[in-house]
Design a protein around this motif. Structure first.
Motif, mmCIF file in Angstrom:
data_model
loop_
_atom_site.group_PDB
_atom_site.id
_atom_site.type_symbol
_atom_site.label_atom_id
_atom_site.label_comp_id
_atom_site.label_asym_id
_atom_site.label_seq_id
_atom_site.Cartn_x
_atom_site.Cartn_y
_atom_site.Cartn_z
ATOM 1 N N ARG A 169 0.362 -1.104 0.293
ATOM 2 C CA ARG A 169 0.201 0.229 -0.310
ATOM 3 C C ARG A 169 0.585 1.630 -0.326
ATOM 4 N N ARG A 179 2.714 4.948 -2.028
ATOM 5 C CA ARG A 179 2.262 5.758 -2.619
ATOM 6 C C ARG A 179 3.148 6.652 -2.912
ATOM 7 N N HIS A 231 4.136 11.267 -14.135
ATOM 8 C CA HIS A 231 2.555 10.953 -14.233
ATOM 9 C C HIS A 231 2.172 12.067 -15.743
ATOM 10 N N PRO A 239 -3.435 2.330 -13.786
ATOM 11 C CA PRO A 239 -3.430 3.578 -13.631
ATOM 12 C C PRO A 239 -2.913 4.635 -13.157
ATOM 13 N N GLY A 250 1.217 3.347 -8.208
ATOM 14 C CA GLY A 250 0.120 4.477 -6.860
ATOM 15 C C GLY A 250 -0.434 4.124 -6.524
ATOM 16 N N TYR A 251 -1.577 3.598 -7.350
ATOM 17 C CA TYR A 251 -2.672 3.595 -7.239
ATOM 18 C C TYR A 251 -3.619 2.354 -8.195
ATOM 19 N N THR A 305 -4.626 -1.508 -8.036
ATOM 20 C CA THR A 305 -5.192 -2.541 -6.680
ATOM 21 C C THR A 305 -5.043 -3.638 -7.571
ATOM 22 N N TYR A 362 -2.676 -2.638 -12.679
ATOM 23 C CA TYR A 362 -2.542 -1.883 -14.188
ATOM 24 C C TYR A 362 -2.243 -2.849 -15.292
#
Length: 455
Positions: free
Chosen positions: A212, A214, A361, A405, A408-409, A411, A416
């Protein structure tokens, strides 16, 4: 007592050099059904294929009875253990097995028939049949294994469960697969299906999904953050995305002209100078058939800028090396209004090349906002970048991934996906025109899957 030993191999021989154990057979005492001779010692070695058990059934047994079978006897030995010592003339005798089948623990059985010279009357000995019992060893599962849920030795009614090597492989659509040993000596599922589903690589996960973490802003990547990133630093410098444990996705212009050579790719690392990256060599390079081929010369049309790379050996997946997912088709913008991440070992500051994997990003722009000379723009490409942070892919990043995404985001529920392949852009990067074009992966899903299936 004078004796003799006769060894009889009851194998179904294919030829002089190759023999395979029989699935069934028959064995009898000497001279059966005539009375057996006195003062002998004979041995039979029975064997059925590996994974099965021997089931022995006496059709007839007439051996001189004696206390503890001390005179004439038939002994059964498996794995150096005596399973029984038999004599007598009827099933009521203490040392008579009757007609009930005897199930041997393994696939080997030795029979020893011994007589002395004190036989006061004639006895005709024995006749027995044997067969392979059970379902045999379960089929092996690549990138997985099998375990017994109930029963053992592959016997009737045993239940086994197949599993994939976690956390890098899984069954598609089901957590586990169970099979039962049925009466017809087959491992079958409830739907009578003999086909074991393959273990497929888990895609789109990285170390941060489990811990988890970020990411805030672009920076050098840490180990395991972008485990699908591959890098090539000879002949041509660029990247690729691992999409299975054999295949990678890259830009066609990066590998154009190198289809008949062996390219060496690096993976599992964020530093190109480390001494222990995973080294992968190509078996096949398949460029999209509609890409305009120019070899190693300058490209002036990047339509269909996509290629597949098949590695010569299965890629050893780990926390630092695992595939990214392919996307689903969407009728919206490729990036669906979200920020994505682009990564690579290319330029990061005024033309300087990097030995460290960097990422940034970016967001999607309309094609009208990304006009670079007279290069043709088609629906097979899209433009992305970042005017605010001046984040952009650069020379040396070609073939690498643009994924969603944003790093870091991801799940387990939102994994990804590689949405774009770094393709082309302005001669300079990292300025106010920080935008580049990417191959739209979703337009090639059928070609990707068909090509992988056929090769």
């Amino acid at each position: 007592m004078a004796g003799k030993v006769l060894i009889i191999w009851l194998w179904a021989c294919v030829n002089v050099c190759e023999c395979e154990p029989a699935m069934f057979g028959e064995v009898s005492s000497p001279q059966y059904p005539q009375p057996y001779p006195a003062d002998i010692l004979e041995q039979w070695d029975l064997e059925v294929p590996q994974g099965y058990q021997i089931q022995l059934t006496f059709n007839h047994l007439d051996i001189e009875p004696s206390p503890n079978c001390s005179h004439d006897s038939l002994s059964l030995v498996s794995d150096k253990k005596v399973l029984g010592k038999f004599c007598g003339q009827s099933s009521t005798d203490r040392f008579h097995p009757g007609h009930k089948p005897i199930l041997v623990p393994g696939n080997h059985l030795q029979l020893f028939f011994q007589t002395d010279d004190s036989n006061p009357e004639s006895h005709i000995g024995f006749n027995a049949s044997y067969q392979a019992a059970g379902c045999g060893d379960p089929k092996p599962l690549l990138n997985g294994g099998v375990q017994f849920i109930s029963g053992s030795n592959n016997e009737y009614h045993s239940v086994i469960e197949y599993y994939c090597n976690q956390p890098y492989y899984t069954f598609e659509g089901t957590p586990n697969v169970t099979y039962t040993c049925t009466e017809d000596q087959r491992w079958t599922t409830n739907d009578n299906n003999d086909n074991i589903p393959p273990c497929i690589p888990e895609c789109g996960l990285n170390t941060e999904v489990y811990f988890r973490g970020r990411v805030f802003g672009g920076m050098p990547a840490r180990s395991g953050q972008i485990p699908w990133q591959l890098f090539h630093k000879r002949q041509t410098i660029g990247g690729a995305s691992l999409i299975s444990d054999y295949w990678a996705l890259t830009a066609a212009h990066l590998v154009d002209g190198y289809e008949n050579t062996t390219m060496t790719w690096l993976g599992g690392t964020t530093n190109t100078r480390v001494k222990n990256p995973v080294i992968m060599e190509t078996e096949k390079i398949i460029i999209h058939p509609k890409f305009q081929r120019v070899g190693t010369r300058d490209q002036n049309n990047f339509d269909n800028d996509i290629a597949l790379i098949k590695m010569s050996d299965r890629v050893p997946l780990s926390s630092n090396l695992r595939p990214v997912c392919l996307p689903n088709k969407t009728h919206e913008h490729v990036m669906e209004g979200m920020m994505g991440t682009v990564s690579g070992f290319g330029g990061f500051e005024k033309g300087l090349k990097s030995e460290i994997l960097h990422y940034g990003h970016i967001r999607e722009y309309s094609s009208e906002e990304c006009v670079f000379g007279d290069m043709p723009v088609t629906d097979n490409m899209f433009c992305a970048g970042d005017d605010v942070q001046h984040t952009d892919s650069c020379r040396g990043d070609a073939g690498g991934p643009l994924f969603l995404p944003m790093l870091g985001y991801g799940t387990k529920e939102q994994r990804y996906e590689v949405r774009g392949i770094v393709s082309w852009g302005p001669p300079e990067c990292g300025n106010k025109m920080s935008k580049s074009f990417y191959t739209k992966v979703q337009n090639y899903l059928d070609w990707i899957r068909e090509t992988m299936a056929k090769n």
